[in-house]
Design an enzyme around this catalytic site. Structure first.
Site, PDB file in Angstrom:
ATOM      1  N   HIS A   1     -25.831  -9.997  26.095  1.00 13.99           N
ATOM      2  CA  HIS A   1     -25.300  -8.788  25.463  1.00 13.99           C
ATOM      3  C   HIS A   1     -24.852  -7.830  26.558  1.00 13.99           C
ATOM      4  CE1 HIS A   1     -25.190  -5.137  23.028  1.00 13.99           C
ATOM      5  NE2 HIS A   1     -25.407  -5.864  21.941  1.00 13.99           N
TER       6      HIS A   1
ATOM      7  N   LEU B   1     -38.618  -4.336  27.492  1.00  8.94           N
ATOM      8  CA  LEU B   1     -38.226  -3.238  28.372  1.00  8.94           C
ATOM      9  C   LEU B   1     -37.236  -2.342  27.641  1.00  8.94           C
ATOM     10  CD1 LEU B   1     -37.458  -3.564  32.156  1.00  8.94           C
ATOM     11  CD2 LEU B   1     -36.287  -1.911  30.725  1.00  8.94           C
TER      12      LEU B   1
END
Length: 340
Positions: A232, A128
């Site tokens: 992250h 994505l």
């Protein structure tokens, strides 16, 4: 209007440009022409099979977001059907080792990481990415949830177990404490090089070089241990959306950066439960809520997001939306409402 469609060879230039923008840590978006050409070929082969009951051990449904006004590809999203069959799919499974010493009268609880292939033949959602100018109006939600409509459209094409790998934590300078403390010791490569090799040549080298014995977390530096299962910064919003859909982290992490792998049973994904087929009516639903809509046609699959009026059995679309989807009045489409 943005819409999703299967990837084509004509998209390669746009895909390579987006790969440069992604940076390291997203192995499904390699900056390598040959890898992209093979992925396009495999995706076309997977989409071209008209047997809706076929579960392919190594297929991929790779879709691109096209801007209908410019004709350019501005985003990507994908479903990897049966992972870990042509090349092994490795994860670390975090577990607790408990030992008791009668002599010391102490109970020791030790976190350990074991190298496993537990997700072999699971279906993975990934890849994505959305270009910066288009990160508005919840477009990321559209790209993410469109995949769940595909699960609702063609459930027998996918595994019952759906997973998503999230990028592990890195500093602003791109430093991965988990990689530095563990992976680098065995591969003697910078993180981005190992990441690229995995994306372009498969993961066999992980089996060749990674230790087969448990990794004791308390032997790792503190900053590396704290990264285990930590996403992250750019993945925080994505993992929040996954959790809202029912995905959970059960202790599996990426072998390179320690990022979390989340999973959910396909039929329990919230958007799959909410998806409903409706008959198309052409009209002007300008002030209606936005819906994510798929045409259900595997040979010419299209998904878009637009204003739509819905009832229990019908959905009213604009002519523009119907044209993008390749449907007309009386056709059946599947839809879920956007969360604004």
């Amino acid at each position: 209007m943005l819409f999703l469609r299967p990837v084509e060879e004509r998209d390669l230039d746009d895909l390579l440009q987006m790969s440069e923008e992604v940076g390291t840590g997203m192995t499904s978006m390699p900056s390598d022409l040959n890898t992209w050409m093979e992925r396009v070929r495999l995706s076309k082969d997977t989409f071209s099979n008209n047997d809706e009951t076929l579960f392919s051990d190594h297929g991929v449904y790779f879709m691109v977001a096209e801007d209908s006004e410019t004709g350019h590809v501005v985003g990507t999203t994908a479903i990897y059907v049966g992972i870990g069959t042509t090349t092994p799919f490795y994860s670390y499974k975090q577990s607790l080792l408990v030992k008791y010493s009668e002599t010391l009268n102490k109970l020791f609880e030790i976190r350990v990481l074991n190298l496993v292939n537990d997700f072999t033949r699971a279906t993975e959602i990934g890849s994505l990415f959305l270009r910066e100018p288009y990160r508005i109006n919840h477009t990321g939600q559209f790209l993410s949830r469109a995949r769940y409509l595909m699960f609702a459209d063609f459930p027998k094409r996918f595994s019952e177990t759906i997973i998503a790998e999230m990028r592990g934590w890195q500093s602003k300078e791109g430093h991965s404490p988990f990689w530095q403390a563990l992976g680098k010791k065995f591969f003697d490569l910078p993180f981005e090089n190992a990441d690229r090799i995995s994306a372009t040549h498969g993961s066999q080298f992980i089996q060749d070089l990674m230790p087969k014995y448990p990794v004791y977390v308390n032997l790792l530096p503190k900053d590396a241990a704290e990264c285990i299962g930590k996403p992250h910064d750019v993945s925080i919003k994505a993992i929040y959306m996954l959790e809202k859909e029912g995905f959970r982290h059960d202790g599996y992490v990426d072998v390179f950066d320690g990022g979390p792998t989340v999973q959910c049973h396909r039929s329990l994904i919230k958007s799959v439960e909410e998806a409903q087929p409706r008959e198309v009516v052409i009209g002007e639903p300008n002030d209606a809520p936005r819906h994510i809509i798929s045409n259900g046609n595997i040979s010419r699959y299209r998904v878009t997001v637009c204003a739509a009026e819905v009832s229990n059995t019908t959905i009213t679309l604009s002519q523009e939306a119907a044209t993008v989807l390749g449907v007309q009045a009386g056709d059946s489409v599947q839809s879920i409402q956007m969360v604004e």
